[in-house]
Design an enzyme around this catalytic site. Structure first.
Site, PDB file in Angstrom:
ATOM      1  N   ARG A 182       0.784  -1.238   0.000  1.00 39.47           N
ATOM      2  CA  ARG A 182       0.000   0.000   0.000  1.00 39.47           C
ATOM      3  C   ARG A 182       0.815   1.287   0.000  1.00 39.47           C
ATOM      4  NH1 ARG A 182      -2.972  -3.316   2.906  1.00 39.47           N
ATOM      5  NH2 ARG A 182      -4.672  -4.188   1.706  1.00 39.47           N
TER       6      ARG A 182
ATOM      7  N   THR B 118       1.779  -5.787   3.846  1.00 40.87           N
ATOM      8  CA  THR B 118       1.055  -5.081   2.779  1.00 40.87           C
ATOM      9  C   THR B 118       0.803  -3.623   3.154  1.00 40.87           C
ATOM     10  OG1 THR B 118      -1.097  -5.733   3.689  1.00 40.87           O
ATOM     11  CG2 THR B 118      -0.123  -7.200   2.053  1.00 40.87           C
TER      12      THR B 118
ATOM     13  N   GLY C 176      -1.760 -11.467   7.466  1.00 37.90           N
ATOM     14  CA  GLY C 176      -1.701 -12.928   7.438  1.00 37.90           C
ATOM     15  C   GLY C 176      -2.695 -13.656   8.318  1.00 37.90           C
TER      16      GLY C 176
ATOM     17  N   GLU D  29      -5.576 -14.780   8.117  1.00 34.03           N
ATOM     18  CA  GLU D  29      -6.404 -15.893   7.659  1.00 34.03           C
ATOM     19  C   GLU D  29      -5.596 -17.190   7.761  1.00 34.03           C
ATOM     20  OE1 GLU D  29      -8.930 -13.342   7.875  1.00 34.03           O
ATOM     21  OE2 GLU D  29      -7.689 -12.642   6.240  1.00 34.03           O
TER      22      GLU D  29
ATOM     23  N   THR E 153      -3.917  -9.095  13.100  1.00 35.10           N
ATOM     24  CA  THR E 153      -2.862  -8.463  12.306  1.00 35.10           C
ATOM     25  C   THR E 153      -3.166  -6.992  12.030  1.00 35.10           C
ATOM     26  OG1 THR E 153      -3.919  -9.472  10.389  1.00 35.10           O
ATOM     27  CG2 THR E 153      -1.918 -10.517  11.219  1.00 35.10           C
TER      28      THR E 153
ATOM     29  N   ASP F 209     -14.789 -12.106  10.681  1.00 29.41           N
ATOM     30  CA  ASP F 209     -13.736 -11.415   9.931  1.00 29.41           C
ATOM     31  C   ASP F 209     -13.943  -9.902   9.899  1.00 29.41           C
ATOM     32  OD1 ASP F 209     -11.356 -11.240   8.498  1.00 29.41           O
ATOM     33  OD2 ASP F 209     -12.370 -11.364   6.560  1.00 29.41           O
TER      34      ASP F 209
ATOM     35  N   ASN G 260     -13.653  -1.221   3.395  1.00 26.73           N
ATOM     36  CA  ASN G 260     -12.426  -1.980   3.610  1.00 26.73           C
ATOM     37  C   ASN G 260     -11.239  -1.030   3.699  1.00 26.73           C
ATOM     38  OD1 ASN G 260     -10.265  -4.085   3.019  1.00 26.73           O
ATOM     39  ND2 ASN G 260     -12.093  -5.361   3.069  1.00 26.73           N
ATOM     40  N   TRP G 261     -10.187  -1.241   2.926  1.00 26.42           N
ATOM     41  CA  TRP G 261      -8.943  -0.468   3.088  1.00 26.42           C
ATOM     42  C   TRP G 261      -8.999   0.912   2.454  1.00 26.42           C
ATOM     43  CZ3 TRP G 261      -6.477   1.432  -1.129  1.00 26.42           C
ATOM     44  CH2 TRP G 261      -6.895   0.910  -2.361  1.00 26.42           C
TER      45      TRP G 261
HETATM   46 CA    CA Z   1      -9.380 -10.480   7.856  1.00 22.83          CA
END
Ligand code: CA
Length: 420
Positions: free
Chosen positions: A133, A177, A193, A195, A253, A319, A407-408
């Site tokens: 990113r 990331t 990581g 997941e 994370t 999640d 999300n991001w």
């Molecule tokens: Ca996740």
């Protein structure tokens, strides 16, 4: 003789221009006032991302045209990086962590540096996408993370590595990331990581040397070993100790949001989901909060010591990473000036938290939400809809899904209108 003196002065001026101004704490703090450069991922330490530039507006945007293009090269995942702009140069990073510097005026490549991530061995270890990113800039160096867990300090002018350090190993299912953020001469990064069974953490590195300055784990490790600090001891009480023993890590994370308040000297970050997801496996669900997953956490910028946390989803099995953009702003709420931190969470609520102490101010739904019936007005703790718990025997349909209501992708805050 006179000509020679003038010539050497001109050369000195040219060399100075090429070097650009030194990026230090003060420059980073005040960068957004002119908007001529974009020196950090979120533009300001508080990540407000609102440029004060006014040359392009509603009256002339239709006249914008293509000036140049630059081919980033072979990809892998989606290009999500925010470029840094310094000294008339655009600095960026590709999905496979290749760093480049391009003249912003011409599009001419100034340098390109490839950390040569071993794609064949690393790809199966990447939980959630081939992506980087962004990079950071400080004191003449570009700080660049690589997907396989290394961190580099590159000379901003030449692109040559000055130092290299190891944050985590891809063979342990860790990737990086996140874009590094700078606080007091330290580059701060988190890992991805969750997941896979990994133990989330955030760590700070001296930009001069690459030496690790501090590290804060977001979830407890093996409870048969000593806790790193009091925050881990408290967190362990909210987990099933068998799960902590069983897995190499239980998630949490830090893969997107970090913000910094230079006045309070606090670094804020968001933590991801518990891993593995189902309560059947991680021993969470009702009655187990699973600290500090799905939380906004504040630590001391100098030491990484825990200051406060606000957990958005206790006992997560959906999640609902709490990693989306954390934005700091000073706003007036009910007639009172407040220092707040804001987040449009994956879970569908828009949170406003007091960033001095982590106290809940408000949380409003901005998407369809079925996993919770609402938030406690005082504490912000969700009133979880019991029908949203699932198990090996029983499935559940919930909103938002694992992609999240948001999300991001970053937000922007206009201080003049007060709009996000
Ligand atoms: Ca996740």
């Amino acid at each position: 003789m006179r000509i020679r003196v003038i010539l050497s002065l001109a050369l000195a001026a040219a060399a100075f221009a090429q070097q650009g101004r030194r990026v230090d704490d003060n420059v980073l703090k005040n960068a957004p006032k002119t908007g001529e450069e974009w020196l950090s991922y979120g533009l300001t330490p508080g990540e407000t991302r609102y440029s004060p530039l006014k040359q392009i507006d509603a009256s002339n945007i239709s006249r914008l045209g293509l000036a140049w293009t630059y081919e980033l090269g072979p990809g892998g995942g989606t290009q999500e990086a925010t470029p840094i702009v310094w000294n008339n140069t655009i600095y960026g990073i590709t999905t496979w962590s290749v760093v480049f510097a391009v003249d912003a005026r011409t599009g001419k490549e100034l340098w390109r540096w490839d950390p040569e991530v071993n794609q064949t061995t690393v790809r199966p270890k990447i939980c959630c996408g081939v992506v980087n990113r962004g990079v950071a800039i400080y004191d003449g160096k570009i700080v660049a993370p690589t997907l396989d867990g290394r961190l580099f300090g590159l000379d901003a002018i030449t692109g040559r590595p000055v130092w290299e350090t190891r944050v985590a190993y891809a063979q342990d299912n860790y990737t990086i990331t996140i874009a590094p953020r700078i606080a007091k001469g330290k580059a701060i990064v988190g890992v991805s990581g969750a997941e896979f069974p990994v133990r989330g953490f955030i760590a700070a590195y001296d930009v001069k040397t690459g030496k690790e300055s501090w590290r804060f784990y977001t979830v407890p490790g093996d409870p048969s070993k000593p806790f790193e600090n009091e925050a881990m001891r408290k967190a362990a009480a909210t987990w099933d100790s068998a799960a902590l023993k069983k897995y190499a890590g239980v998630g949490g994370t830090v893969w997107d949001a970090i913000a910094y308040d230079p006045d309070l000297d606090l670094v804020y970050f968001g933590t991801g989901n518990a891993g593995p997801w189902p309560a059947d496996l991680h021993g969470g669900g009702e009655g187990k909060d699973l600290l500090y997953v799905d939380s906004i956490v504040a630590v001391d910028a100098n030491t990484g010591a825990y200051k406060w946390h606000y957990q958005t989803v206790p006992g997560d099995e959906w999640d609902y990473d709490s990693v989306a953009h954390l934005m700091l702003a000073d706003v007036v709420i009910k007639g009172q000036p407040r220092k707040v931190i804001m987040q449009a969470n994956k879970n569908g609520f828009y949170y406003v938290i007091d960033r001095t102490n982590g106290k809940f101010i408000s949380g409003q739904p901005y998407a369809s939400i079925t996993w919770a019936k609402g938030l406690n007005e005082e504490t912000g703790r969700p009133i979880i809809n019991k029908e949203s718990y699932y198990s090996e025997k029983e499935s559940a349909i919930i909103n938002p899904g694992p992609g999240g209501a948001h999300n991001w992708s970053p937000m922007s805050f206009n201080p003049a209108t007060g709009l996000v």
